[in-house]
Design a protein around this motif. Sequence first.
Motif, PDB file in Angstrom:
ATOM      1  N   ARG A  33     -28.976  31.181 -24.949  1.00 27.01           N
ATOM      2  CA  ARG A  33     -30.437  30.579 -24.633  1.00 27.01           C
ATOM      3  C   ARG A  33     -30.568  29.163 -24.281  1.00 27.01           C
ATOM      4  O   ARG A  33     -31.092  28.388 -23.373  1.00 27.01           O
ATOM      5  CB  ARG A  33     -31.553  31.163 -25.600  1.00 27.01           C
ATOM      6  N   ASP A  37     -31.252  26.938 -20.770  1.00 31.13           N
ATOM      7  CA  ASP A  37     -32.331  26.018 -20.676  1.00 31.13           C
ATOM      8  C   ASP A  37     -32.333  24.825 -19.803  1.00 31.13           C
ATOM      9  O   ASP A  37     -31.809  23.919 -20.164  1.00 31.13           O
ATOM     10  CB  ASP A  37     -32.850  25.519 -21.902  1.00 31.13           C
ATOM     11  N   GLU A  38     -32.726  24.890 -18.666  1.00 31.37           N
ATOM     12  CA  GLU A  38     -32.516  23.958 -17.588  1.00 31.37           C
ATOM     13  C   GLU A  38     -33.402  22.538 -17.790  1.00 31.37           C
ATOM     14  O   GLU A  38     -33.156  21.639 -17.303  1.00 31.37           O
ATOM     15  CB  GLU A  38     -32.844  24.484 -16.191  1.00 31.37           C
ATOM     16  N   MET A  40     -33.785  21.180 -21.109  1.00 26.90           N
ATOM     17  CA  MET A  40     -33.349  20.646 -22.336  1.00 26.90           C
ATOM     18  C   MET A  40     -32.055  19.630 -21.936  1.00 26.90           C
ATOM     19  O   MET A  40     -31.155  19.671 -21.372  1.00 26.90           O
ATOM     20  CB  MET A  40     -32.724  21.687 -23.315  1.00 26.90           C
ATOM     21  N   ARG A  45     -29.328  19.341 -26.415  1.00 24.97           N
ATOM     22  CA  ARG A  45     -28.571  20.833 -26.304  1.00 24.97           C
ATOM     23  C   ARG A  45     -27.559  20.721 -27.373  1.00 24.97           C
ATOM     24  O   ARG A  45     -27.142  21.775 -27.987  1.00 24.97           O
ATOM     25  CB  ARG A  45     -28.050  20.948 -24.981  1.00 24.97           C
ATOM     26  N   TYR A  62     -34.489  29.750 -31.666  1.00 23.43           N
ATOM     27  CA  TYR A  62     -34.351  29.685 -30.241  1.00 23.43           C
ATOM     28  C   TYR A  62     -34.440  30.872 -29.190  1.00 23.43           C
ATOM     29  O   TYR A  62     -34.531  30.817 -28.265  1.00 23.43           O
ATOM     30  CB  TYR A  62     -32.955  28.908 -29.927  1.00 23.43           C
ATOM     31  N   GLU A  65     -40.078  33.762 -28.544  1.00 20.28           N
ATOM     32  CA  GLU A  65     -40.855  33.106 -27.932  1.00 20.28           C
ATOM     33  C   GLU A  65     -42.390  33.779 -27.875  1.00 20.28           C
ATOM     34  O   GLU A  65     -42.515  34.922 -27.294  1.00 20.28           O
ATOM     35  CB  GLU A  65     -40.504  33.167 -26.195  1.00 20.28           C
TER      36      GLU A  65
END
Length: 121
Positions: A33, A37-38, A40, A45, A62, A65
């Motif tokens: 995950r 996460d594009e 972060m 990261r 993480y 949600e």
Amino acid sequence: MSTSETTRFVRLRVDLVLEIDGPAELTEAAEGRIDGDEFMPEEERVQARSAAREDSAEALAYLVEPFDLIREVPGIEMVQASWSTEEVEYDPDALEWDLGEEDEEDTDGTDGTDDVDGGRA
């Protein structure tokens, strides 16, 4: 006026106790995950991966949600969400873990359980 005519906001509280019986799988899923996460930044990261490897509660954070709980519920819009995770000693027979499952419904429509607000946003 009834409550439904005057109140537009509702606080939903959920308290879960989970047993981690596959810490390696949990960590692997959390790293997946984090890596996916594009939004972060790379520095964050690296820190997130390290935290997930060191602490199962962090790894779980993480993967959870809150929006997923209400995504398909019609007629609502999420205004705010927060959650937290922590490792705890669990004794199902201790009073502190009694969620009031046998209590009757209170007059205000709640289930009579006490809860603590989360802190992760």
